[in-house]
Design an enzyme around this catalytic site. Structure first.
Site, PDB file in Angstrom:
ATOM      1  N   ASP A  52       0.800  -1.269   0.110  1.00  0.00           N
ATOM      2  CA  ASP A  52      -0.126   0.038   0.111  1.00  0.00           C
ATOM      3  C   ASP A  52       0.934   1.314  -0.030  1.00  0.00           C
ATOM      4  O   ASP A  52       0.635   2.191  -0.606  1.00  0.00           O
ATOM      5  CB  ASP A  52      -1.115   0.037   1.104  1.00  0.00           C
ATOM      6  CG  ASP A  52      -0.468  -0.270   2.491  1.00  0.00           C
ATOM      7  OD1 ASP A  52       0.807  -0.472   2.701  1.00  0.00           O
ATOM      8  OD2 ASP A  52      -1.278  -0.123   3.732  1.00  0.00           O
ATOM      9  N   ALA A  77      -2.213  -7.580  16.898  1.00  0.00           N
ATOM     10  CA  ALA A  77      -2.157  -8.733  15.992  1.00  0.00           C
ATOM     11  C   ALA A  77      -2.024  -8.816  14.503  1.00  0.00           C
ATOM     12  O   ALA A  77      -2.122  -9.929  14.011  1.00  0.00           O
ATOM     13  CB  ALA A  77      -3.355  -9.856  16.480  1.00  0.00           C
ATOM     14  N   LEU A 125      -4.381  -7.310  12.797  1.00  0.00           N
ATOM     15  CA  LEU A 125      -5.792  -7.484  12.316  1.00  0.00           C
ATOM     16  C   LEU A 125      -6.021  -5.948  12.327  1.00  0.00           C
ATOM     17  O   LEU A 125      -7.465  -5.602  12.279  1.00  0.00           O
ATOM     18  CB  LEU A 125      -6.604  -8.174  13.212  1.00  0.00           C
ATOM     19  CG  LEU A 125      -6.196  -9.701  13.144  1.00  0.00           C
ATOM     20  CD1 LEU A 125      -7.013 -10.459  13.996  1.00  0.00           C
ATOM     21  CD2 LEU A 125      -6.347 -10.214  11.705  1.00  0.00           C
ATOM     22  N   SER A 126      -5.254  -5.007  12.401  1.00  0.00           N
ATOM     23  CA  SER A 126      -5.577  -3.485  12.192  1.00  0.00           C
ATOM     24  C   SER A 126      -6.546  -3.077  13.321  1.00  0.00           C
ATOM     25  O   SER A 126      -7.434  -2.151  13.043  1.00  0.00           O
ATOM     26  CB  SER A 126      -6.348  -3.387  10.795  1.00  0.00           C
ATOM     27  OG  SER A 126      -6.292  -2.007  10.556  1.00  0.00           O
ATOM     28  N   SER A 127      -6.111  -3.241  14.392  1.00  0.00           N
ATOM     29  CA  SER A 127      -6.892  -2.619  15.488  1.00  0.00           C
ATOM     30  C   SER A 127      -6.850  -0.992  15.478  1.00  0.00           C
ATOM     31  O   SER A 127      -7.644  -0.352  15.890  1.00  0.00           O
ATOM     32  CB  SER A 127      -6.307  -2.980  16.908  1.00  0.00           C
ATOM     33  OG  SER A 127      -4.661  -2.962  16.920  1.00  0.00           O
ATOM     34  N   ASP A 130      -5.369  -0.176   5.589  1.00  0.00           N
ATOM     35  CA  ASP A 130      -6.120  -0.638   6.496  1.00  0.00           C
ATOM     36  C   ASP A 130      -7.626   0.049   6.708  1.00  0.00           C
ATOM     37  O   ASP A 130      -8.546  -0.173   6.765  1.00  0.00           O
ATOM     38  CB  ASP A 130      -5.367  -0.442   7.873  1.00  0.00           C
ATOM     39  CG  ASP A 130      -4.243  -1.601   7.833  1.00  0.00           C
ATOM     40  OD1 ASP A 130      -4.219  -2.505   6.901  1.00  0.00           O
ATOM     41  OD2 ASP A 130      -3.452  -1.520   8.621  1.00  0.00           O
TER      42      ASP A 130
HETATM   43  C1  GLA Z   1       0.510  -2.630   8.289  1.00  0.00           C
HETATM   44  C2  GLA Z   1       0.141  -1.280   7.700  1.00  0.00           C
HETATM   45  C3  GLA Z   1      -0.454  -1.242   6.505  1.00  0.00           C
HETATM   46  C4  GLA Z   1       0.072  -2.205   5.468  1.00  0.00           C
HETATM   47  C5  GLA Z   1       0.586  -3.492   6.252  1.00  0.00           C
HETATM   48  C6  GLA Z   1       1.327  -4.486   5.454  1.00  0.00           C
HETATM   49  O1  GLA Z   1      -0.588  -3.107   8.732  1.00  0.00           O
HETATM   50  O2  GLA Z   1      -0.454  -0.342   8.552  1.00  0.00           O
HETATM   51  O3  GLA Z   1      -0.614  -0.005   6.014  1.00  0.00           O
HETATM   52  O4  GLA Z   1       1.411  -1.484   5.175  1.00  0.00           O
HETATM   53  O5  GLA Z   1       1.067  -3.453   7.597  1.00  0.00           O
HETATM   54  O6  GLA Z   1       0.778  -4.886   4.217  1.00  0.00           O
END
Ligand code: GLA
Length: 420
Positions: free
Chosen positions: A62, A156, A158-160, A205
Site C-alpha cells: 500500500d 495482532a 488485524l488492524s486494531s 487498513d
Molecule cells: C500494516 C500497515 C498497512 C500495511 C501492512 C502491510 O498493517 O498499517 O498500511 O502496510 O502493514 O501490508
C-alpha cells in the site's frame, strides 16, 4: 459520498448481520458501570462499530502504490459515546484501567498537543484531524465520554489501530454533525496514525475497515485509491485466522525502516524507469539490471515489492475467475517472499504456514498484516474448520510454547452506528 456514516442518516448495523448483539448490550452495561448512568441531561449513549481486517494479498504494497486485497472481519471495536454538559473529553477502554480526561479547548484551541505514547493517541489524533477539517473547528463546548471495547486482538496484525481510528471518526462525526464521508474519516485516520502517532502506514487498513462488505475482498489500487469488491464463494471457502499470540514491541521501528528502504530503492530505480510513479510500477527488468546499485537489504525489499505486485494482479484475475486454488498458491508464494525477501516473518508464523501447506483442506496461507508476530491468514474449504482448528493447534503446540487462537470469517458489514 455518504455510504454508511453520514450524521444525518447513519446506516444502522443490524443485529441480524453482526453476531454481536449480546456483546453490544454488555458494552453498554460496562459503559454505565465505568461512567455512571447520570448524563446530566447532556444526551443519550450511542454505540458504534468498526471491524478489523485481514489482508489476503498485496503485502506491504500500500505504501508502494501497489494493489492490495484485504477483507474486513466481523470482529472489531465497539465505541459508546455519551455527550457531556461540559467541554471535556473522557476516554476509557475495557482493556485497561488507565483513562484520560482532556479539555477540548486545550486540545483544539491552543498549541498543537503532542502524542503521549498512550492508547488514546489514536482518538486524540482523529479529533485533531476532524477539528482541522471542520469549518471554524469543532464546537469545544460539546464534550463527550468515550468507552472503547470489542473483540479485536490488539497488535495482532488485524488492524486494531485503523479500527479504533475509524470508529472514533464515525462517532465524532455523529456527535458533532460533521456530515463526513467514509473517505473523509479514512483521511482523518491516516492523519492520526502518520502525523500524530508516527507510524508511516499506507492506506490499506482504513479503506478495508471503511468499505467492508460481507463475503467480499476489497481490491484497492493504492496508486489512485480506486477500489472494487471481489466476491469469495462463501458456501465453498472460508477465511481462517491463526493468531500466534506473539506480539512484537519492535514492530513500529521495523515497519518504518521498511518504508524508508522502499523509498530508497525507488529513488535509485526510478532514474531508469521514468514512467514509474511508485516502486510497485518499476519493471522487474529494471530491478534485475540495477540491483547491484542497491544495498543488499534494500534490493531484497524492492524485489519483494515488484514481484508481489505482479503476483497480486495475477491473484486478482484468478479470484475474479473463481480460481481460488490459484489465488491460494499466490498466498503461499507471498509468504515465502515476506519470509525471505522482506524479512518480516518469524518461526511461529512459518510453522503455521508450513503446516497449512500440508493440509488438503487448505488452499492458501500467509502471514497477514505487517508481520514480526501476529497472525496467519488461510483460505480453506468450508466444512473443514473444526478439524483444521484441532490439527493446527496440535502442530503448533508440538513446536512452540504458546497456544494459537483460531477463528473463521466470512467478511463484515463494516463501519457504522449500531441501532439500539
Ligand atoms: C500494516 C500497515 C498497512 C500495511 C501492512 C502491510 O498493517 O498499517 O498500511 O502496510 O502493514 O501490508
Amino acid at each position: 459520498m455518504l455510504r454508511i456514516m453520514a450524521a444525518q442518516s447513519p446506516r444502522a448495523l443490524s443485529s441480524a448481520t453482526i453476531p454481536h448483539e449480546a456483546r453490544f448490550a454488555a458494552h453498554l452495561v460496562e459503559f454505565v458501570q465505568r461512567f455512571g448512568s447520570d448524563s446530566a441531561g447532556a444526551g443519550e449513549v450511542r454505540l458504534f462499530f468498526a471491524p478489523g481486517r485481514v489482508n489476503l494479498m498485496g503485502a506491504h504494497l500500500d505504501y508502494n502504490g501497489g494493489p492490495v486485497m484485504p477483507m474486513a472481519i466481523d470482529r472489531g471495536t465497539f465505541l459508546a459515546l455519551r455527550p457531556r454538559s461540559d467541554g471535556q473529553m473522557r476516554i476509557a477502554t475495557s482493556f485497561e484501567e488507565t483513562e484520560a480526561l482532556l479539555d477540548l479547548d486545550d486540545l483544539c484551541g491552543g498549541a498543537a498537543p503532542l502524542a503521549e505514547g498512550c492508547w488514546w493517541d489514536y482518538s486524540v489524533g482523529v479529533l485533531l484531524a476532524l477539528n482541522a477539517g471542520a469549518d471554524g473547528g469543532i464546537d469545544c463546548s460539546r464534550g463527550f465520554d468515550l468507552y472503547y471495547g470489542g473483540d479485536l486482538p490488539i497488535g495482532a496484525g488485524l488492524s486494531s489501530s485503523a479500527s479504533v481510528s475509524l470508529v472514533t471518526g464515525a462517532a465524532l462525526n455523529a456527535h458533532f454533525g460533521l456530515g463526513l464521508s467514509v473517505e473523509d474519516a479514512i483521511d482523518a485516520a491516516l492523519w492520526a496514525e502518520r502525523n500524530f502517532v508516527g507510524v508511516m502506514c499506507g492506506i490499506m487498513d482504513p479503506f478495508a475497515v471503511g468499505f467492508a462488505k460481507p463475503g467480499s475482498v476489497l481490491l484497492l489500487d493504492c496508486r489512485d485509491r480506486s477500489w472494487e469488491h471481489v466476491e469469495i464463494d462463501a458456501d465453498k471457502y472460508i477465511v481462517g485466522i491463526i493468531d500466534t499470540m506473539v506480539r512484537r514491541e519492535l514492530a513500529k521501528g521495523e515497519f518504518n525502516l521498511r518504508v524508508a528502504q522502499c523509498a530508497e530503492a525507488f529513488s535509485v530505480l526510478s532514474k531508469h524507469a521514468p514512467d514509474a510513479a511508485f516502486l510497485s510500477e518499476v519493471p522487474l527488468e529494471v530491478l534485475c539490471d540495477h540491483e547491484a546499485d542497491l544495498q543488499a537489504d534494500v534490493a531484497k525489499r524492492a524485489r519483494h515489492v515488484i514481484e508481489e505486485t505482479l503476483r497480486t494482479y495475477e491473484a486478482r484475475d484468478a479470484l475474479k475467475l473463481g480460481d481460488v486454488a490459484a489465488f491460494g498458491c499466490a498466498m503461499f508464494d507471498a509468504h515465502e517472499s515476506l519470509r525471505d525477501l522482506y524479512d518480516v516473518s518469524i518461526d511461529e508464523l512459518n510453522t503455521i504456514v508450513e503446516f497449512a501447506r500440508s493440509q488438503e483442506s487448505v488452499l492458501g496461507a500467509r502471514l497477514t498484516g505487517a508481520g514480526f508476530g501476529g497472525c496467519v491468514a488461510v483460505i480453506l474449504r468450508a466444512g473443514a474448520e473444526e478439524p483444521f482448528r484441532e490439527a493446527v493447534t496440535a502442530a503448533y503446540a508440538a513446536k512452540h510454547k504458546n497456544e494459537p487462537r483460531v477463528a473463521f470469517y466470512r467478511g463484515s458489514p463494516g463501519l457504522g452506528e449500531v441501532a439500539l
